[in-house]
Motif scaffolding. Structure first.
Motif, PDB file in Angstrom:
ATOM      1  N   GLY A 236       0.849  -1.257   0.011  1.00  0.00           N
ATOM      2  CA  GLY A 236      -0.118  -0.060  -0.040  1.00  0.00           C
ATOM      3  C   GLY A 236       0.973   1.159   0.043  1.00  0.00           C
ATOM      4  O   GLY A 236       1.935   1.369   0.927  1.00  0.00           O
ATOM      5  N   GLY A 237       0.605   2.055  -1.087  1.00  0.00           N
ATOM      6  CA  GLY A 237       1.232   3.206  -0.957  1.00  0.00           C
ATOM      7  C   GLY A 237       2.540   3.589  -1.324  1.00  0.00           C
ATOM      8  O   GLY A 237       3.382   4.609  -1.783  1.00  0.00           O
ATOM      9  N   GLN A 238       3.154   2.291  -1.751  1.00  0.00           N
ATOM     10  CA  GLN A 238       4.818   2.197  -1.941  1.00  0.00           C
ATOM     11  C   GLN A 238       5.181   2.967  -3.248  1.00  0.00           C
ATOM     12  O   GLN A 238       6.169   3.625  -3.377  1.00  0.00           O
ATOM     13  CB  GLN A 238       5.207   0.764  -1.943  1.00  0.00           C
ATOM     14  CG  GLN A 238       6.443   0.588  -1.324  1.00  0.00           C
ATOM     15  CD  GLN A 238       6.666  -0.760  -1.047  1.00  0.00           C
ATOM     16  OE1 GLN A 238       6.127  -1.871  -1.355  1.00  0.00           O
ATOM     17  NE2 GLN A 238       7.856  -1.221  -0.260  1.00  0.00           N
ATOM     18  N   LEU A 239       4.096   3.014  -4.229  1.00  0.00           N
ATOM     19  CA  LEU A 239       4.405   3.592  -5.680  1.00  0.00           C
ATOM     20  C   LEU A 239       3.697   4.910  -5.543  1.00  0.00           C
ATOM     21  O   LEU A 239       3.922   5.455  -6.612  1.00  0.00           O
ATOM     22  CB  LEU A 239       3.795   2.675  -6.533  1.00  0.00           C
ATOM     23  CG  LEU A 239       4.517   1.199  -6.721  1.00  0.00           C
ATOM     24  CD1 LEU A 239       3.932   0.362  -7.712  1.00  0.00           C
ATOM     25  CD2 LEU A 239       6.201   1.305  -6.920  1.00  0.00           C
ATOM     26  N   ASP A 240       3.214   5.352  -4.631  1.00  0.00           N
ATOM     27  CA  ASP A 240       2.697   6.916  -4.518  1.00  0.00           C
ATOM     28  C   ASP A 240       3.879   7.882  -4.624  1.00  0.00           C
ATOM     29  O   ASP A 240       4.865   7.548  -4.161  1.00  0.00           O
ATOM     30  CB  ASP A 240       1.703   7.092  -3.532  1.00  0.00           C
ATOM     31  CG  ASP A 240       0.391   6.045  -3.351  1.00  0.00           C
ATOM     32  OD1 ASP A 240       0.227   5.476  -4.459  1.00  0.00           O
ATOM     33  OD2 ASP A 240      -0.159   6.085  -2.502  1.00  0.00           O
ATOM     34  N   GLY A 241       3.435   9.044  -5.038  1.00  0.00           N
ATOM     35  CA  GLY A 241       4.262  10.253  -5.017  1.00  0.00           C
ATOM     36  C   GLY A 241       5.189  10.070  -6.070  1.00  0.00           C
ATOM     37  O   GLY A 241       5.039   9.560  -6.999  1.00  0.00           O
ATOM     38  N   ASP A 242       6.204  11.063  -5.666  1.00  0.00           N
ATOM     39  CA  ASP A 242       7.271  11.094  -6.819  1.00  0.00           C
ATOM     40  C   ASP A 242       8.472  10.368  -6.915  1.00  0.00           C
ATOM     41  O   ASP A 242       9.317  10.346  -6.009  1.00  0.00           O
ATOM     42  CB  ASP A 242       7.724  12.640  -6.584  1.00  0.00           C
ATOM     43  CG  ASP A 242       8.866  12.910  -7.624  1.00  0.00           C
ATOM     44  OD1 ASP A 242       8.893  12.105  -8.771  1.00  0.00           O
ATOM     45  OD2 ASP A 242       9.639  13.740  -7.496  1.00  0.00           O
ATOM     46  N   ILE A 243       8.183   9.227  -7.396  1.00  0.00           N
ATOM     47  CA  ILE A 243       9.140   8.214  -7.625  1.00  0.00           C
ATOM     48  C   ILE A 243       9.886   8.000  -8.940  1.00  0.00           C
ATOM     49  O   ILE A 243      10.612   7.002  -8.961  1.00  0.00           O
ATOM     50  CB  ILE A 243       8.512   6.584  -7.222  1.00  0.00           C
ATOM     51  CG1 ILE A 243       7.262   6.430  -8.658  1.00  0.00           C
ATOM     52  CG2 ILE A 243       7.630   6.655  -6.029  1.00  0.00           C
ATOM     53  CD1 ILE A 243       6.970   4.912  -8.683  1.00  0.00           C
ATOM     54  N   LEU A 244       9.911   9.044  -9.619  1.00  0.00           N
ATOM     55  CA  LEU A 244      10.477   9.010 -10.839  1.00  0.00           C
ATOM     56  C   LEU A 244      11.827   8.492 -10.630  1.00  0.00           C
ATOM     57  O   LEU A 244      12.539   7.828 -11.657  1.00  0.00           O
ATOM     58  CB  LEU A 244      10.286  10.223 -11.586  1.00  0.00           C
ATOM     59  CG  LEU A 244       9.078  10.174 -12.459  1.00  0.00           C
ATOM     60  CD1 LEU A 244       8.997  11.713 -13.180  1.00  0.00           C
ATOM     61  CD2 LEU A 244       8.976   9.406 -13.618  1.00  0.00           C
ATOM     62  N   ASP A 245      12.426   9.305  -9.883  1.00  0.00           N
ATOM     63  CA  ASP A 245      14.240   9.043  -9.526  1.00  0.00           C
ATOM     64  C   ASP A 245      14.659   8.217  -8.580  1.00  0.00           C
ATOM     65  O   ASP A 245      15.637   8.219  -8.037  1.00  0.00           O
ATOM     66  CB  ASP A 245      14.669  10.362  -9.525  1.00  0.00           C
ATOM     67  CG  ASP A 245      14.684  11.167 -10.846  1.00  0.00           C
ATOM     68  OD1 ASP A 245      14.830  10.738 -11.812  1.00  0.00           O
ATOM     69  OD2 ASP A 245      13.989  12.407 -10.605  1.00  0.00           O
ATOM     70  N   THR A 246      13.574   7.550  -8.015  1.00  0.00           N
ATOM     71  CA  THR A 246      13.837   6.505  -6.832  1.00  0.00           C
ATOM     72  C   THR A 246      14.150   5.074  -7.408  1.00  0.00           C
ATOM     73  O   THR A 246      13.410   4.520  -8.393  1.00  0.00           O
ATOM     74  CB  THR A 246      12.487   6.141  -6.022  1.00  0.00           C
ATOM     75  OG1 THR A 246      12.004   7.377  -5.522  1.00  0.00           O
ATOM     76  CG2 THR A 246      12.891   5.336  -4.668  1.00  0.00           C
ATOM     77  N   ALA A 247      15.346   4.364  -7.238  1.00  0.00           N
ATOM     78  CA  ALA A 247      15.927   3.149  -7.800  1.00  0.00           C
ATOM     79  C   ALA A 247      14.841   2.359  -7.562  1.00  0.00           C
ATOM     80  O   ALA A 247      14.108   2.217  -6.476  1.00  0.00           O
ATOM     81  CB  ALA A 247      17.288   2.842  -7.205  1.00  0.00           C
ATOM     82  N   PHE A 248      14.717   1.336  -8.428  1.00  0.00           N
ATOM     83  CA  PHE A 248      13.803   0.124  -8.254  1.00  0.00           C
ATOM     84  C   PHE A 248      14.097  -0.464  -7.059  1.00  0.00           C
ATOM     85  O   PHE A 248      13.205  -1.112  -6.552  1.00  0.00           O
ATOM     86  CB  PHE A 248      13.909  -0.668  -9.559  1.00  0.00           C
ATOM     87  CG  PHE A 248      13.140  -0.152 -10.721  1.00  0.00           C
ATOM     88  CD1 PHE A 248      11.830   0.221 -10.746  1.00  0.00           C
ATOM     89  CD2 PHE A 248      13.743   0.360 -11.952  1.00  0.00           C
ATOM     90  CE1 PHE A 248      11.048   0.723 -11.676  1.00  0.00           C
ATOM     91  CE2 PHE A 248      13.062   0.992 -13.161  1.00  0.00           C
ATOM     92  CZ  PHE A 248      11.732   0.961 -12.838  1.00  0.00           C
ATOM     93  N   THR A 249      15.488  -0.654  -7.029  1.00  0.00           N
ATOM     94  CA  THR A 249      15.883  -1.547  -5.975  1.00  0.00           C
ATOM     95  C   THR A 249      15.347  -0.885  -4.582  1.00  0.00           C
ATOM     96  O   THR A 249      14.921  -1.575  -3.664  1.00  0.00           O
ATOM     97  CB  THR A 249      17.340  -1.692  -5.657  1.00  0.00           C
ATOM     98  OG1 THR A 249      18.064  -0.348  -5.873  1.00  0.00           O
ATOM     99  CG2 THR A 249      17.896  -2.538  -6.874  1.00  0.00           C
TER     100      THR A 249
END
Lengths: 403, 85
Positions: free
Chosen positions: B26-39
């Protein structure tokens, strides 16, 4: 020498998800065997199974694990979490390399693989889930439990059909006694109640077309397959005391595995030797065994063979024998561990659960089969037996543990 | 299913595909994740392999092995797609 004790139990059984639910169903004779609901089995020669009904994986598992797990692995993960919670184990508070995972599995991930193979032949290889690479695999339950709870000690997987679950417990005991771990999450999980898995099961020739599983009955005509998981926490008794464990279910005092000679061999079947070796390892005389949880194949030739081994070791009618699995069906690698759970609770409560369905035990079997109703008794030692198709025999001795 | 001749892949498309192919909490992919590493988002190489396979089926483009963030992945996909219109 290290004493190995059971400190946590986790059960997902056809007649009860949760240890106490399973145990009350077992004592009250509530069966988990009914018409298969997972698919339309009406056209198959056998249509009843011990199905775990109403199991919602999303209620038990992180969402991340759903795309990558077969039903059997979901059972394993759920039972493992129950066992760790029951044992009061907080893996984060212990040394990760001191905790191992040793489980058994007989079928692999049938349902998952069936679904992915259907994509393979109907749509093409690019549609097959990458998770098929491990979701089918016998060792996946050990791996997934290890990863989820960060248990980095010895990891093993045993494959020996119904005998594998007791073999896993034996290997867990060995890892503790060798000092390779202080705690091992161990047991078995299996499920193969999709159409492909079902075909694999009934084509083996041991499944009762009638849907009636009557161990040791004169009219026995096979077993009913079941599914589920039984996972236990086995621990070095000193380590358990060290982390403040207050409840110990009992001791795994001995375990032994043997393999039958090939068909036609003049050598005798090896179940009796497994019993004798397990008793010897436990330092237990046959007269000290208070109850036997039998393999109970439900086919006359195999029932007769097991009865003979019991007669040879314990004498005719020498020990109460029971088969609570008549209420669940045979759970394959989970069958032995589930019987160990039942045995430990029998020791705790001083009661032997009955063998449902069996009415007429041939006199020549010479066994005292507990039937109809639970039998109260003072119990301190139980023997659990499991045989796997192909010649596997496994025997485990559990007994009460005094601090 | 997206139509590759008219559509670019958006961050929401990627969120959906990641969720369906590898799950999400839940919520882990919300917000600004464009530059967050997949790992960092909790997706290992296998999860990315499964995600790439789905993208390849839906958009008809191959994802290079080295994409590390959602932005890199989207740039890679959209750079390979025919111009919208």
């Amino acid at each position: 020498m290290t004493t190995t004790v059971f400190t946590g139990l986790g059960v997902v059984a056809p007649n009860g998800a949760g240890t106490e639910e399973f145990w009350s169903a077992t004592l009250e004779g509530r069966s988990g065997i009914a018409d298969i609901t997972a698919f339309d089995a009406s056209g198959y020669p056998a249509r009843q199974a011990g199905e775990v009904r109403g199991f919602d994986p999303a209620a038990h598992l992180p969402n991340r694990l759903l795309p990558q797990t077969d039903r059997s692995t979901r059972f394993a993960l759920t039972a493992a979490e129950l066992a760790l919670a029951d044992g009061g184990v907080d893996p984060g508070a212990l040394v990760d390399y001191d905790m191992g995972v040793i489980t058994a599995n007989a079928f692999g991930g049938f349902e998952f693989t069936h679904r992915e193979f259907a994509k393979l032949w109907s749509k093409g290889p690019q549609f097959v889930s990458v998770y098929e690479s491990f979701a089918w695999f016998y060792a996946v339950n050990t791996g997934q439990i290890s990863i989820r709870h960060q248990l980095r000690g010895p990891g093993k997987a045993l494959v020996a059909e119904q005998a594998g679950g007791l073999d896993a417990l034996g290997h867990a005991r060995r890892a503790l006694r060798r000092g390779e771990a202080k705690l091992v999450v161990t047991g078995g999980a299996d499920s193969a109640l999709d159409p492909w898995g079902w075909a694999a099961q009934w084509s083996g020739g041991r499944v009762a077309a009638s849907g009636e599983y009557r161990p040791f009955d004169r009219t026995a005509s096979g077993h009913v397959p079941g599914e589920g998981a039984a996972i236990l926490v086995l621990e070095d008794a000193d380590a358990a005391r060290g982390r403040g464990v207050s409840r110990v279910y009992g001791e795994l005092a001995g375990q032994a595995s043997t393999f039958d000679p090939p068909p036609g061999s003049p050598r005798p079947p090896a179940l009796r030797r497994a019993v004798e070796l397990a008793l010897a390892e436990a330092g237990t005389a046959p007269a000290e065994v208070d109850v036997v949880f039998a393999d109970s194949a439900g086919l006359p030739a195999l029932d007769r063979g097991e009865a003979e081994a019991l007669r040879e070791v314990f004498g005719a009618h020498g020990v109460p024998v029971t088969a609570p699995k008549a209420l669940t069906g045979r759970l394959h690698s989970a069958g032995g561990p589930l019987d160990v759970v039942a045995a430990l609770l029998s020791l705790r409560d001083g009661v032997i659960p009955p063998t449902a369905n069996t009415d007429d035990v041939p006199e020549e079997y010479g066994i005292d089969l507990v039937r109809k109703a639970p039998r109260e008794a003072r119990l301190s030692t139980a023997l659990v037996l499991a045989r796997g198709t192909g010649g596997f025999n496994s025997a485990a001795v559990v007994r009460t543990y005094d601090h | 299913m997206s139509d590759p001749t008219t559509t670019t892949m958006t961050l929401d498309d990627l969120r959906r595909i990641l969720s369906e192919s590898a799950g999400s909490e839940g919520g882990q992919l919300d917000g600004d994740i464009l530059d967050t590493a997949f790992t960092e988002l909790g997706y290992d190489s296998l999860a990315l392999l499964e995600t790439s396979a789905v993208i390849q089926r839906e958009y008809g483009v191959e994802i290079p092995d080295k994409v590390a963030t959602p932005r890199e992945l989207l740039d890679s996909v959209n750079g390979s797609l025919p111009a919208a219109g």
